[in-house]
Structure formats: C-alpha cells, structure tokens
Motif scaffolding. Structure first.
Motif, PDB file in Angstrom:
ATOM      1  N   UNK A 285      35.388  66.172  -3.506  1.00 23.88           N
ATOM      2  CA  UNK A 285      35.377  66.803  -2.179  1.00 23.88           C
ATOM      3  C   UNK A 285      36.415  66.501  -1.276  1.00 23.88           C
ATOM      4  N   UNK A 286      37.126  65.308  -1.653  1.00 16.37           N
ATOM      5  CA  UNK A 286      38.165  64.849  -0.852  1.00 16.37           C
ATOM      6  C   UNK A 286      39.498  65.663  -1.251  1.00 16.37           C
ATOM      7  N   UNK A 287      39.633  65.820  -2.517  1.00 16.16           N
ATOM      8  CA  UNK A 287      40.498  66.740  -2.824  1.00 16.16           C
ATOM      9  C   UNK A 287      40.701  68.227  -2.647  1.00 16.16           C
ATOM     10  N   UNK A 288      39.322  68.735  -2.432  1.00 21.88           N
ATOM     11  CA  UNK A 288      39.244  70.133  -1.843  1.00 21.88           C
ATOM     12  C   UNK A 288      39.596  70.099  -0.511  1.00 21.88           C
ATOM     13  N   UNK A 289      39.213  69.285   0.332  1.00 18.38           N
ATOM     14  CA  UNK A 289      39.743  68.955   1.639  1.00 18.38           C
ATOM     15  C   UNK A 289      41.209  69.034   1.803  1.00 18.38           C
ATOM     16  N   UNK A 290      42.101  68.124   0.770  1.00 17.65           N
ATOM     17  CA  UNK A 290      43.334  68.123   0.982  1.00 17.65           C
ATOM     18  C   UNK A 290      43.939  69.534   0.333  1.00 17.65           C
ATOM     19  N   UNK A 309      45.150  70.788  -6.759  1.00 18.69           N
ATOM     20  CA  UNK A 309      44.803  69.402  -6.397  1.00 18.69           C
ATOM     21  C   UNK A 309      43.659  68.769  -6.947  1.00 18.69           C
ATOM     22  N   UNK A 310      43.192  69.622  -7.792  1.00 18.08           N
ATOM     23  CA  UNK A 310      41.789  69.070  -8.479  1.00 18.08           C
ATOM     24  C   UNK A 310      42.076  67.860  -9.239  1.00 18.08           C
ATOM     25  N   UNK A 311      41.165  66.921  -9.263  1.00 22.52           N
ATOM     26  CA  UNK A 311      41.548  65.699  -9.769  1.00 22.52           C
ATOM     27  C   UNK A 311      41.261  65.432 -11.497  1.00 22.52           C
ATOM     28  N   UNK A 312      42.252  66.023 -12.026  1.00 30.63           N
ATOM     29  CA  UNK A 312      42.351  66.118 -13.402  1.00 30.63           C
ATOM     30  C   UNK A 312      42.011  67.182 -13.862  1.00 30.63           C
ATOM     31  N   UNK A 313      41.701  67.143 -15.334  1.00 28.37           N
ATOM     32  CA  UNK A 313      41.273  68.337 -16.119  1.00 28.37           C
ATOM     33  C   UNK A 313      42.391  69.185 -16.223  1.00 28.37           C
ATOM     34  N   UNK A 314      43.656  69.085 -16.662  1.00 28.21           N
ATOM     35  CA  UNK A 314      44.996  69.607 -16.505  1.00 28.21           C
ATOM     36  C   UNK A 314      44.714  71.028 -17.384  1.00 28.21           C
ATOM     37  N   UNK A 315      44.099  70.851 -18.726  1.00 25.44           N
ATOM     38  CA  UNK A 315      43.975  71.963 -19.571  1.00 25.44           C
ATOM     39  C   UNK A 315      43.192  72.956 -18.994  1.00 25.44           C
TER      40      UNK A 315
END
Length: 375
Positions: A285-290, A309-315
């Motif tokens: 949620x914090x990443x979504x806000x950013x 800006x999602x926290x990881x899961x680059x693939x």
C-alpha cells in the motif's frame, strides 16, 4: 524421468495460460502457471523447484527482453524523472526497513530476518546472503517469495484495470517488433534465424558476464546489460522474445514462483503468517501511494508508475507491463536500478541495525533444527 515430468507440468501451465488468454485474463500465461504451480506444490505432487537450467534460461530471456526496451530514446525520455525516481527508490527501501523493524519488535522474528524478508527486490540474491548475515534462511525465503507471489498475482489485475481493460494478449517484444506473429514467429523482426541466434548470443554472453562481474541475479541482470548495449548500438537485428517464445518464458516465471509454496513451508511459518501478511500489505500500500504521488508529480500514467514502484517481482511486473501495453522501458529501468541498490545497501543496513549480531530468533524450529538456527 524428472525432465519428462517437468516438461508435462510446463505444458500444463501453458495450456492453462491459453485458456486464460481465451477468457481475457490479464497476463494469462504468468497467472495461470503460477496457480498451477501453487496447486501442485500445496497438494504435494511437486516437491522440487523448477530445474536450474529452465530457471536460468527464463531469467536470461527476461533480461534480454528488458534490455531490448531500454533504447537511448526511452532512457532520455525517463531522464527528466531521475530525481523523483531516486526519491521513490529511497523511500521504498526506507519504508520496507521501517516496517521490518516494527515486525521484528512485535513478532518472534530477528531484525536481520525481518529486514531481509521485507527488502523490495532481488529475492534470489537476498536469500543467498541471508545465512551470512545471521538471518533465518527459511523465513527470509518464505517472506521474499510470498511477496513475489502477491505482486505477481495482483500486478497484472491492477494494471489491466488501470489501463481500462486493454487487450491482455501478448504483444511485440520491443523496438522494431514485426507485425503478423505466427506459430514460428519467436523473436521481434522479420529475420527469425538471425534474431534467434542473436538472442542466444546475448543471453549466454550476459550470463557469463554477470557471473564474472558478480552482479546480483547474474542470469537476469547480465543479459539485460548486454541486450541494452546491443539495442543502443543500432546495428544488431531485433532479437526480443515474442509470440509463443515470450508466452513460454512467462509460464516458466510463473511456475518458478508457484512451486515454492509447499505445505511444509506454510506449516513452519503458520504462527507468523498474520503479522507477515500485515507487514507485506503495508509495504504494498505504501508503494502504491508513492506511485500515485510520482504519477501526479511527473505526469506519468498511473499504471506505469504503479508497475515501476511495486515492491519486487521484477519478472512478473515486466510480464504485466508487456501484456498491458505499458511503458516497459520505464518499468525496467526503475525496477532494475532499485534491485542493484537493494543488493548494495542491504548488508550495510543489516550490520547497522544489528551491531552486536544477536542470535536470530527466526521462527520456532524443531528440536533437530535448533542448532542450525542458533549458529
């Protein structure tokens, strides 16, 4: 034979993806194979990870796909947003560390285990260095791949929604993609043989370079850098995976995430699961806000800002960006740079937070495992 068994499992994931594509599911090959892998692992029918060669191949091809989108024009377009992107990267890492510290204070988790488990990106590299940094490897691995699974599941759905329901079918593989994809059209551009040979050369050279330079996740970052150089040279024929080849790559990515969630792993962290899920939700949620702030400040579409800006899961995020026709260059640039930063700063953060190197609590371990957890 294990190879035949895995070939059948991967074929089943591809078939499930084809059904999802026909039904209009976002990023169908990624999501369907992730679901198939999870069901097989939780049911006990699959107890092993995706074979190493298949995993490394998928990472190398994803890296080549990422690098093919990082053209000079795309990087120049992202240059004005360099300062906001840097701020978002720093804020994401800071948020993850803060929530990990709170999790360690309130739960039965050591600070190294909590911080490493919450770090946004570089899952394979983070897990690899967990033992050296006095963290519980099992707990770190579970946290990292649970977050990757959550991101891989939700990012395509949210991106599809933000994009207004654009077609979720596979798209061309990068600059200069060639129209008229068919069964044997596996790379972008008209010359398939040359494109496939170029893709193989970029992938192999990238993996070797990544290992020699000791890059984090060398099978991914190495080919991405080599592909970046090849693409920006302007003399290399189009080589990015597309069509069926791209779909198979996404099946391998989804399957690799799905098969990690075994019953044994869930049993070990059962008591910690509510607090871990709450912490991960807060990070997401914090990443979504950013992402919302970044989109408003720079004029970037919200979907692209969210995927970047999602926290990881680059693939998985790249698969969602490709399938939803997003700005793959922006997403690849931000995610890749953050991965490199995370791998560089994480050991320093751990050592600063644990100057006395306390024994990690990790999780409640069986009697036979306590000596290993306490070492």
């Amino acid at each position: 034979m294990p190879e035949l068994r895995w070939a059948l499992i991967i074929a089943g994931g591809y078939a499930a993806g084809a059904v999802g594509s026909a039904l209009g599911v976002p990023s169908p090959y990624l999501l369907a194979s992730l679901l198939v892998g999870s069901v097989l692992a939780l049911s006990g029918r699959v107890r092993d990870r995706l074979p190493g060669p298949a995993n490394r191949t998928s990472q190398a091809l994803v890296g080549a796909l990422m690098g093919s989108h990082l053209t000079s024009s795309a990087l120049m377009a992202a240059a004005p947003s360099a300062l906001p992107l840097t701020a978002v990267t720093a804020a994401t890492i800071g948020l993850s560390v803060a929530i990990a510290w709170f999790l360690a204070r309130k739960g039965r988790i050591s600070r190294p285990s909590a911080v490493l488990g919450m770090m946004p990106g570089g899952s394979a590299g983070i897990v690899t260095c967990a033992d050296e940094l006095k963290a519980d490897v099992r707990l770190v691995a579970f946290n990292q791949y649970l977050r990757v699974g959550l991101v891989a599941t939700t990012a395509p759905l949210l991106a599809h929604w933000m994009a207004g329901g654009l077609s979720s079918g596979p798209v061309g593989g990068g600059p200069g993609s060639w129209p008229g994809h068919g069964l044997f059209h596996l790379v972008a551009g008209p010359d398939q043989l040359t494109g496939l040979l170029t893709l193989a050369a970029v992938s192999v050279a990238g993996v070797l370079a990544g290992r020699r330079l000791r890059l984090p996740t060398p099978a991914l970052i190495g080919p991405m850098l080599i592909a970046l150089v090849a693409t920006m040279s302007g003399v290399i024929p189009a080589f990015a995976p597309t069509g069926i080849l791209q779909d198979v790559v996404f099946v391998l990515v989804g399957m690799d995430v799905g098969v990690r969630f075994t019953r044994d792993t869930l049993r070990r962290v059962r008591g910690l699961l509510p607090s871990i899920l709450a912490a991960m939700t807060a990070v997401c949620l914090g990443c979504a806000g950013m992402a919302w702030i970044f989109a408003r400040a720079t004029g970037t579409p919200l979907m692209d800002a969210y995927l970047a800006t999602t926290p990881g899961g680059i693939n998985a995020v790249l698969a969602a960006a490709v399938s939803s026709h997003g700005d793959v260059a922006l997403v690849s640039t931000v995610q890749s740079l953050r991965l490199l930063v995370v791998m560089l700063v994480t050991p320093m953060i751990i050592r600063r937070l644990t100057p006395n190197r306390p024994k990690p609590a990790g999780m409640t371990a069986p009697a036979g495992d306590r000596s290993r957890v306490r070492r």
